[in-house]
Design an enzyme around this catalytic site. Structure first.
Site, short mmCIF file in Angstrom:
data_model
loop_
_atom_site.label_atom_id
_atom_site.label_comp_id
_atom_site.label_asym_id
_atom_site.label_seq_id
_atom_site.Cartn_x
_atom_site.Cartn_y
_atom_site.Cartn_z
N MET A 1 31.04 21.96 2.53
CA MET A 1 31.13 20.81 3.43
C MET A 1 32.03 19.74 2.78
SD MET A 1 27.55 20.56 5.43
CE MET A 1 26.60 19.68 4.22
N HIS B 1 31.08 23.44 -6.93
CA HIS B 1 31.99 24.18 -6.04
C HIS B 1 33.09 24.88 -6.85
CE1 HIS B 1 30.47 20.93 -3.28
NE2 HIS B 1 30.24 21.99 -2.54
N GLY C 1 25.89 28.89 -4.00
CA GLY C 1 25.26 28.36 -5.20
C GLY C 1 23.75 28.57 -5.19
N LYS D 1 21.81 26.54 -6.44
CA LYS D 1 21.24 25.20 -6.26
C LYS D 1 20.50 25.12 -4.91
CE LYS D 1 21.32 20.56 -5.86
NZ LYS D 1 21.39 20.53 -4.41
N SER E 1 26.73 17.04 -3.90
CA SER E 1 27.62 16.05 -3.27
C SER E 1 26.85 14.77 -3.00
CB SER E 1 28.17 16.60 -1.97
OG SER E 1 28.86 17.80 -2.22
N ARG E 2 25.52 14.85 -2.87
CA ARG E 2 24.72 13.68 -2.53
C ARG E 2 24.44 12.81 -3.77
NH1 ARG E 2 22.44 17.42 1.54
NH2 ARG E 2 22.88 16.47 3.56
#
Ligand code: PAF
Length: 273
Positions: free
Chosen positions: A27, A34, A145, A147, A184-185
């Site tokens: 995203m 990534h 991932g 994660k 990303s957060r």
């Protein structure tokens, strides 16, 4: 590296790729996690496609779709440096030309648990866009991932149950030196919130240590949240396929918590003695 925005351009770009093809779906807001996916893809396949699309279908009405970071120029530089051959960055209309899709992938009972319980419809949205992107890119391999462990598990399950001709490969979580899982957060977090966010990885370590000693992993991990401003959503020990907790052997410890306005998830492999 070619950048394409439409499915017609993607079809032409895909047809020009020779050899085996890997796709890494993202995203955007790309980080070291990534990059690890792109590296793994580059090492395994002759050609690499990256997709960048903030999928509205997987955000609830009160979630962060509008403020989700959009950093296309930086993302493209990262893809180019990682040796990506083709980037597909469609807009919403290109992905969903008929508007909100009426037919969606049903993730089954596992899709209603853990993340699915806290975020209703989340995995319907994720699996629907993943299946669409697999159809559009027709890769030999796709990399996800660890994660997002439940997402990885459900993508593997979808591919098996629906006979999608692709190999799904999981890539270990990338962490900061202090243990924070990259996300990303994380860029939403203030300094104080970033400290509190460490509670998740500390809890996983405490749980894994307890499991190795034959003690209660969930209890030990939950105790780490006492006195933390991180607000625990769920913390659960499962088997590696997200079934019931094992009495002995390999397991997976999953955690989700809210830190300020940001919801974070993490997980770790554990060995139950
Ligand atoms: O993990 C993500 O970034 C997203 O869920 C994915 C797989 C790109 C689907 O939108």
């Amino acid at each position: 590296m070619d950048l394409v925005h439409t499915r017609a351009e993607l079809a032409a770009g895909r047809a020009a790729l020779d050899g085996t093809v890997a796709v890494v779906m993202t995203m955007g807001a790309l980080h070291q996690g990534h990059k690890a996916l792109l590296r793994a893809a580059r090492a395994r396949a002759d050609r690499v496609i990256a997709t960048i699309f903030v999928n509205p279908l997987q955000f609830g009405p009160n979630e962060d779709f509008d403020r989700y970071p959009r950093t296309l120029d930086t993302d493209l530089a990262i893809c180019a440096a990682a040796g990506v051959d083709l980037v597909f960055a469609p807009d919403r209309t290109e992905m969903y030309p008929a508007g909100e899709p009426l037919v969606r992938v049903n993730p089954g009972p596992l899709g209603e648990r853990f993340e699915g319980a806290s975020r209703p419809g989340f995995f319907h949205g994720v699996l629907t866009v993943v299946l669409k992107l697999l159809q559009l890119t027709r890769p030999d391999f796709t990399f996800f991932g660890e994660k997002d462990y439940q997402q990885l598990t459900l993508v593997k399950r979808m591919v098996r149950d629906l006979d999608v001709p692709v190999e799904v490969i999981g890539v270990p979580t990338v962490r900061e030196v202090d243990g924070l899982a990259l996300s990303s957060r994380n860029r939403y977090l203030s300094d104080a919130e970033r400290d509190a966010a460490l509670t998740l990885s500390k809890a996983l370590r405490a749980g894994a240590d307890a499991a190795r000693r034959g003690e209660d992993a969930e209890k030990a991990a939950r105790a780490v949240f006492d006195g933390s401003t991180a607000e625990l959503d769920y913390l659960v020990l499962t088997d590696p396929d997200l079934g019931p907790a094992p009495a002995h052997g390999p397991g997976r410890l999953l955690v989700a918590a809210r830190v300020g306005a940001t919801r974070l998830i993490d997980n770790a492999a554990v060995e139950v003695a």
